[in-house]
Design a protein around this motif. Structure first.
Motif, PDB file in Angstrom:
ATOM      1  N   ALA A  69     -25.079 -13.318 -51.171  1.00 11.91           N
ATOM      2  CA  ALA A  69     -25.910 -14.438 -51.630  1.00 11.91           C
ATOM      3  C   ALA A  69     -25.947 -15.548 -50.593  1.00 11.91           C
ATOM      4  O   ALA A  69     -27.001 -16.167 -50.372  1.00 11.91           O
ATOM      5  CB  ALA A  69     -25.363 -14.971 -52.960  1.00 11.91           C
ATOM      6  N   ARG A  70     -24.824 -15.806 -49.934  1.00 13.30           N
ATOM      7  CA  ARG A  70     -24.757 -16.827 -48.905  1.00 13.30           C
ATOM      8  C   ARG A  70     -25.641 -16.450 -47.714  1.00 13.30           C
ATOM      9  O   ARG A  70     -26.370 -17.278 -47.178  1.00 13.30           O
ATOM     10  CB  ARG A  70     -23.296 -17.013 -48.466  1.00 13.30           C
ATOM     11  N   LEU A  71     -25.594 -15.165 -47.310  1.00 16.46           N
ATOM     12  CA  LEU A  71     -26.424 -14.705 -46.182  1.00 16.46           C
ATOM     13  C   LEU A  71     -27.910 -14.785 -46.513  1.00 16.46           C
ATOM     14  O   LEU A  71     -28.717 -15.204 -45.685  1.00 16.46           O
ATOM     15  CB  LEU A  71     -26.050 -13.252 -45.819  1.00 16.46           C
ATOM     16  N   MET A  72     -28.254 -14.383 -47.739  1.00 19.69           N
ATOM     17  CA  MET A  72     -29.669 -14.411 -48.148  1.00 19.69           C
ATOM     18  C   MET A  72     -30.174 -15.849 -48.194  1.00 19.69           C
ATOM     19  O   MET A  72     -31.312 -16.123 -47.830  1.00 19.69           O
ATOM     20  CB  MET A  72     -29.830 -13.762 -49.520  1.00 19.69           C
ATOM     21  N   ARG A  73     -29.318 -16.761 -48.643  1.00 25.51           N
ATOM     22  CA  ARG A  73     -29.720 -18.171 -48.732  1.00 25.51           C
ATOM     23  C   ARG A  73     -29.942 -18.739 -47.315  1.00 25.51           C
ATOM     24  O   ARG A  73     -30.892 -19.473 -47.075  1.00 25.51           O
ATOM     25  CB  ARG A  73     -28.638 -18.959 -49.469  1.00 25.51           C
ATOM     26  N   ASP A  74     -29.043 -18.399 -46.372  1.00 25.97           N
ATOM     27  CA  ASP A  74     -29.151 -18.936 -45.008  1.00 25.97           C
ATOM     28  C   ASP A  74     -30.308 -18.333 -44.245  1.00 25.97           C
ATOM     29  O   ASP A  74     -30.996 -19.034 -43.499  1.00 25.97           O
ATOM     30  CB  ASP A  74     -27.837 -18.690 -44.249  1.00 25.97           C
TER      31      ASP A  74
END
Length: 160
Positions: A153-158
């Motif tokens: 989720a963090r990678l997709m958000r960034d």
């Protein structure tokens, strides 16, 4: 013909939740059960107090009981105040009790309370789960999966 059961229960006000249960156990099936409470217990629960972290359910004499659930004494109660950790009777149909008893005796499962809440009619209810204990390697896999979801989720958000 019997009415179909709801898959989710109508929870209006959650009083206590056992978040550790979903980590420690594989949840097989959930049931909604009423609780036989005294007046001061209801008042204490309505004020948001209560804990089911160390509690479990057991079947004695054809009846289900919630054991070791903590409902603290009501602050404005008098000498008729309740005992905080007394076993509380769970209100289930006889057929449900027999089904739970069979699963506990034959399959080695455990009855774990997941949450205590008030439904839309203002009745105190317990969400009871028929669960099987996890092994240590299952718990590690759960942690690994949860961490990966968080990182994803963090990678997709960034990136997105």
């Amino acid at each position: 013909m019997a009415r179909p059961k709801h898959t989710t229960f109508d929870k209006k006000k959650i009083v206590a939740e056992n978040r550790r249960a979903r980590f420690d156990y594989h949840i097989e099936d959930t049931y909604e059960a009423g609780i036989a409470l005294t007046g001061t217990e209801v008042k204490s629960l309505r004020s948001g107090e209560g804990s089911i972290a160390e509690s479990y359910a057991e079947i004695r004499g054809g009846e289900a009981f919630l054991v070791n659930a903590n409902v603290p004494e009501f602050s404005h109660g008098n000498r008729f105040n309740h005992e905080p950790k007394r076993p509380r009777k769970l209100l289930l149909h006889a057929r449900e009790v027999e089904k739970l008893l069979g699963a506990v005796e034959r399959k080695g499962m455990t009855l774990v309370p997941l949450s205590v809440y008030f439904n839309s009619r203002g009745r105190a209810k317990v969400e009871l789960a028929l669960a099987k204990g996890k092994q240590t390697h299952d718990k590690r896999a759960t942690i690994k999966e949860r961490d990966w979801k968080r990182d994803k989720a963090r990678l997709m958000r960034d990136k997105g």
